[in-house]
Design a protein around this motif. Sequence first.
Motif, PDB file in Angstrom:
ATOM      1  N   ASP A   1       0.849  -1.197   0.000  1.00 19.73           N
ATOM      2  CA  ASP A   1       0.000   0.000   0.000  1.00 19.73           C
ATOM      3  C   ASP A   1       0.882   1.243   0.000  1.00 19.73           C
ATOM      4  O   ASP A   1       1.978   1.233   0.547  1.00 19.73           O
TER       5      ASP A   1
ATOM      6  N   ARG B   1       6.081   2.347  -3.773  1.00 19.98           N
ATOM      7  CA  ARG B   1       5.483   1.062  -4.167  1.00 19.98           C
ATOM      8  C   ARG B   1       5.944   0.644  -5.557  1.00 19.98           C
ATOM      9  O   ARG B   1       6.253  -0.525  -5.802  1.00 19.98           O
TER      10      ARG B   1
ATOM     11  N   ALA C   1       0.300   4.807   1.506  1.00 25.18           N
ATOM     12  CA  ALA C   1      -0.687   5.571   2.276  1.00 25.18           C
ATOM     13  C   ALA C   1      -0.066   6.480   3.334  1.00 25.18           C
ATOM     14  O   ALA C   1      -0.294   6.252   4.501  1.00 25.18           O
TER      15      ALA C   1
END
Length: 90
Positions: free
Chosen positions: A23, A44, A25
Amino acid sequence: MIELTRLNGSRLSINCDLIKYADSAPDTVLTLVTGEKLVVLEARAEVTKRILEYRASILRCAWPDAGTALSAKGAHSSQELAAEAAKATT
């Protein structure tokens, strides 16, 4: 294994086959199949790139002649397609 960087700057090597998902975030959080979560500095997309490079290196070691074999197969397939096209037009 791929090398990544923890938020504190320390390096770690991780078995990329254990990554369940990643993820963003906004930090990159890797969730392993064990449920453990790792936060890394790399984006990522960079983690994905390193995984692909690692897996490609394994395939190159396991099948060093793959490039030549695949090129020959592609050329052969192209010749077959050209022959079929020539038959269809005559």
